[in-house]
Design an enzyme around this catalytic site. Structure first.
Site, PDB file in Angstrom:
ATOM      1  N   LYS A 100     -16.153   0.604   0.039  1.00  0.00           N
ATOM      2  CA  LYS A 100     -17.620   0.098  -0.231  1.00  0.00           C
ATOM      3  C   LYS A 100     -17.889   0.222  -1.630  1.00  0.00           C
ATOM      4  O   LYS A 100     -18.296  -1.138  -2.159  1.00  0.00           O
ATOM      5  CB  LYS A 100     -18.642   1.337   0.530  1.00  0.00           C
ATOM      6  CG  LYS A 100     -18.441   1.607   1.865  1.00  0.00           C
ATOM      7  CD  LYS A 100     -19.307   2.324   2.493  1.00  0.00           C
ATOM      8  CE  LYS A 100     -18.930   3.762   2.212  1.00  0.00           C
ATOM      9  NZ  LYS A 100     -17.682   4.326   2.817  1.00  0.00           N
ATOM     10  N   THR A 101     -17.857   1.109  -2.539  1.00  0.00           N
ATOM     11  CA  THR A 101     -18.117   1.187  -3.891  1.00  0.00           C
ATOM     12  C   THR A 101     -17.304  -0.033  -4.409  1.00  0.00           C
ATOM     13  O   THR A 101     -17.960  -0.869  -5.467  1.00  0.00           O
ATOM     14  CB  THR A 101     -17.808   2.138  -4.726  1.00  0.00           C
ATOM     15  OG1 THR A 101     -18.387   3.343  -3.946  1.00  0.00           O
ATOM     16  CG2 THR A 101     -18.012   2.360  -5.998  1.00  0.00           C
ATOM     17  N   ASP A 145     -25.417   4.750  -3.604  1.00  0.00           N
ATOM     18  CA  ASP A 145     -24.372   5.365  -2.681  1.00  0.00           C
ATOM     19  C   ASP A 145     -25.226   6.283  -1.885  1.00  0.00           C
ATOM     20  O   ASP A 145     -26.237   6.960  -2.403  1.00  0.00           O
ATOM     21  CB  ASP A 145     -23.350   5.952  -3.645  1.00  0.00           C
ATOM     22  CG  ASP A 145     -21.974   6.099  -2.779  1.00  0.00           C
ATOM     23  OD1 ASP A 145     -21.825   5.655  -1.541  1.00  0.00           O
ATOM     24  OD2 ASP A 145     -21.082   6.485  -3.330  1.00  0.00           O
ATOM     25  N   THR A 194     -22.192   6.580   4.928  1.00  0.00           N
ATOM     26  CA  THR A 194     -21.263   6.855   5.903  1.00  0.00           C
ATOM     27  C   THR A 194     -22.029   7.462   7.323  1.00  0.00           C
ATOM     28  O   THR A 194     -21.539   7.337   8.324  1.00  0.00           O
ATOM     29  CB  THR A 194     -20.427   8.144   5.563  1.00  0.00           C
ATOM     30  OG1 THR A 194     -21.468   9.284   5.249  1.00  0.00           O
ATOM     31  CG2 THR A 194     -19.573   8.018   4.565  1.00  0.00           C
ATOM     32  N   ARG A 253      -8.010   4.868   0.216  1.00  0.00           N
ATOM     33  CA  ARG A 253      -8.070   6.116  -1.004  1.00  0.00           C
ATOM     34  C   ARG A 253      -7.188   7.104  -0.383  1.00  0.00           C
ATOM     35  O   ARG A 253      -6.441   7.449  -1.448  1.00  0.00           O
ATOM     36  CB  ARG A 253      -9.431   6.932  -0.600  1.00  0.00           C
ATOM     37  CG  ARG A 253      -9.598   8.075  -1.938  1.00  0.00           C
ATOM     38  CD  ARG A 253     -10.799   8.596  -1.847  1.00  0.00           C
ATOM     39  NE  ARG A 253     -11.921   7.658  -2.680  1.00  0.00           N
ATOM     40  CZ  ARG A 253     -13.093   7.490  -2.121  1.00  0.00           C
ATOM     41  NH1 ARG A 253     -13.339   8.107  -0.874  1.00  0.00           N
ATOM     42  NH2 ARG A 253     -13.916   6.830  -2.708  1.00  0.00           N
TER      43      ARG A 253
HETATM   44  N1  ADP Z   1      -9.538  -3.616   0.096  1.00  0.00           N
HETATM   45  C1  ADP Z   1      -9.038  -2.845  -0.520  1.00  0.00           C
HETATM   46  N2  ADP Z   1      -7.959  -3.203  -1.034  1.00  0.00           N
HETATM   47  C2  ADP Z   1      -7.137  -2.557  -2.125  1.00  0.00           C
HETATM   48  N3  ADP Z   1      -7.428  -1.117  -2.460  1.00  0.00           N
HETATM   49  C3  ADP Z   1      -8.789  -0.755  -1.932  1.00  0.00           C
HETATM   50  C4  ADP Z   1      -9.405  -1.531  -0.854  1.00  0.00           C
HETATM   51  N4  ADP Z   1     -10.528  -0.702  -0.722  1.00  0.00           N
HETATM   52  C5  ADP Z   1     -10.536   0.515  -1.140  1.00  0.00           C
HETATM   53  N5  ADP Z   1      -9.330   0.786  -1.989  1.00  0.00           N
HETATM   54  C6  ADP Z   1      -8.879   1.719  -2.978  1.00  0.00           C
HETATM   55  O1  ADP Z   1      -9.527   2.648  -2.510  1.00  0.00           O
HETATM   56  C7  ADP Z   1     -10.276   3.582  -3.341  1.00  0.00           C
HETATM   57  C8  ADP Z   1     -11.418   3.839  -2.756  1.00  0.00           C
HETATM   58  O2  ADP Z   1     -12.522   2.895  -2.357  1.00  0.00           O
HETATM   59  P1  ADP Z   1     -14.122   3.003  -2.599  1.00  0.00           P
HETATM   60  O3  ADP Z   1     -14.607   1.733  -2.710  1.00  0.00           O
HETATM   61  O4  ADP Z   1     -14.271   4.128  -3.617  1.00  0.00           O
HETATM   62  O5  ADP Z   1     -14.487   3.718  -1.214  1.00  0.00           O
HETATM   63  P2  ADP Z   1     -15.737   4.150  -0.485  1.00  0.00           P
HETATM   64  O6  ADP Z   1     -16.910   3.732  -1.567  1.00  0.00           O
HETATM   65  O7  ADP Z   1     -15.909   3.376   0.619  1.00  0.00           O
HETATM   66  O8  ADP Z   1     -15.716   5.578  -0.492  1.00  0.00           O
HETATM   67  C9  ADP Z   1     -10.317   2.636  -4.530  1.00  0.00           C
HETATM   68  O9  ADP Z   1     -10.410   3.208  -5.619  1.00  0.00           O
HETATM   69  C10 ADP Z   1      -9.480   1.377  -4.251  1.00  0.00           C
HETATM   70  O10 ADP Z   1      -8.397   1.706  -5.218  1.00  0.00           O
HETATM   71 MG    MG Z   2     -17.915   4.934  -2.668  1.00  0.00          MG
END
Ligand code: ADP
Ligand code: MG
Length: 363
Positions: A100-101, A145, A194, A253
């Site tokens: 998401k981030t 977030d 979430t 992640r």
């Molecule tokens: N579609 C994707 N392709 C490659 N790596 C990804 C992808 N989505 C997430 N990641 C990896 O996973 C990690 C966590 O993603 P993040 O965007 O922080 O998740 P969320 O915000 O949903 O908790 C990122 O640092 C990245 O390295």
């Molecule tokens: Mg995040």
């Protein structure tokens, strides 16, 4: 001040590690082990550091999987650019660690703008959110977030900001108090959560685009592992990447985290290129279940099998038997168990599938 600049930094300390109560009938389940925290999808503090940021895809082309989301956003970006306007506000929801981030940062890059990152808990006082809103540059993206945790007051300040790009502030005190409306630069709000069910409906209704992120398929995770290994300059073959991907709970992640542990193991033992055998060996040492199940997943399955012959079992019963709350079981554990075909939802309750019986060592 709650602004966290356009470069991402650790926003908040990690949510408290979950207390896991162990019930008396703990027969077939492994004890909670700190090693299994490798499988927790929330970010640890060292994962918000520079190295981790290096693994985060920067552009659409590097963002693997989530095809529907990418299609929708590519259209939205093109349309907004064509009209010379900002993109509609976007709400992203889904389990932690799915990107998401990352997507918010990519949107900023693709729109040719910057992204201010914050989280709802740091917007508690009205002046936090007002300060943040008035500091936005035209076209900028504001990423909030955990948006379901906004206070009532913060939410109410956001409504006119999202609708008309203005913010109402109170001036003076008591009798002479008046409100003034300040114009804001047009911006795009990207909210992440979430728990989309915990969002108030007036807030949800103000997002033009609402999208859910799904768990990643094993092939997609394999690509992610190969890409990260390349960035980390770690030699690995496809089968080695597949082995790591298969234990990553559908979550990038976790895939990256497991890759780093396997890399350490390989380096210390001087094994050279990571292949399936090495990955398997290393992950066994780190106690990572072959399907990525953690202590609670295994507890859920064993309770259902031992006490209810595999179900159907009501969600409340599962929750109380595992010491988790119903919402966590529904949002974190059940979706993954269903994704890998270990659990089914039926009108009479949840059921364990034969594949799960087998995985848990029953015939
Ligand atoms: N579609 C994707 N392709 C490659 N790596 C990804 C992808 N989505 C997430 N990641 C990896 O996973 C990690 C966590 O993603 P993040 O965007 O922080 O998740 P969320 O915000 O949903 O908790 C990122 O640092 C990245 O390295
Ligand atoms: Mg995040």
């Amino acid at each position: 001040m709650a602004i966290i600049s356009s470069k991402q930094q650790p926003i908040e300390p990690d949510p408290k590690p979950k207390q896991r109560r162990e019930s008396k009938d703990d027969r077939k389940t492994p004890k909670a082990s700190p090693k299994l925290d490798l499988l927790q999808p929330t970010a640890t503090s060292d994962e918000t550091d520079k190295l981790e940021e290096g693994l985060r895809p920067q552009r659409f082309a590097d963002y693997i999987g989530q095809k529907d989301l990418k299609t929708v956003l590519e259209i939205a970006i093109k349309a907004a650019k064509g009209r010379g306007e900002t993109m509609d506000h976007l709400l992203l929801y889904g389990p932690p660690g799915l990107g998401k981030t990352t997507m918010a940062l990519i949107l900023a890059a693709e729109m040719g703008t910057t992204c201010k990152i914050t989280a709802a808990p740091s917007l508690e006082r009205p002046r936090d959110i007002v300060g943040l809103l008035v500091s936005l540059k035209p076209g900028e993206i504001l990423f909030i977030d955990e948006i379901h945790r906004l206070t009532r007051m913060a939410e109410e300040l956001l409504y006119p900001a999202m609708e008309d790009f203005r913010v109402e502030i109170a001036i003076g005190k008591g009798q002479s108090a008046r409100t003034r409306s300040l114009p804001l630069s047009p911006f795009t709000l990207v909210g992440a959560t979430t728990r989309v069910g915990s969002l108030t409906s007036p807030l949800r209704d103000r997002f033009g685009l609402i999208h859910r992120l799904h768990f990643y398929e094993p092939e997609e995770l394999t690509e992610i592992v190969l890409r990260s290994a390349d960035l980390l300059k770690t030699p690995i073959d496809r089968e080695g990447a597949e082995e790591i991907a298969g234990r990553s709970r559908g979550t990038p992640r976790i895939a990256n985290r497991l890759l780093k542990r396997v890399r350490d193991y390989t380096q210390v033992k001087n094994l050279g290129k990571i292949d399936r055998k090495i990955a398997d060996e290393a992950l066994e040492v780190f106690n990572v279940d072959p399907r990525g199940l953690d202590w609670t997943d295994r507890k859920v399955l064993s309770v259902m099998i031992d006490n209810f012959k595999g179900g159907p079992v009501g969600i409340e019963t599962i929750a109380s038997a595992t010491g988790e709350d119903v919402q966590t079981i529904e949002e974190v554990y059940e979706p993954y168990l269903m994704q890998i075909g270990f659990m089914l939802r039926t009108p009479r309750g949840r059921m364990v599938t034969p594949a799960a019986w087998q995985h848990m060592g029953y015939k």
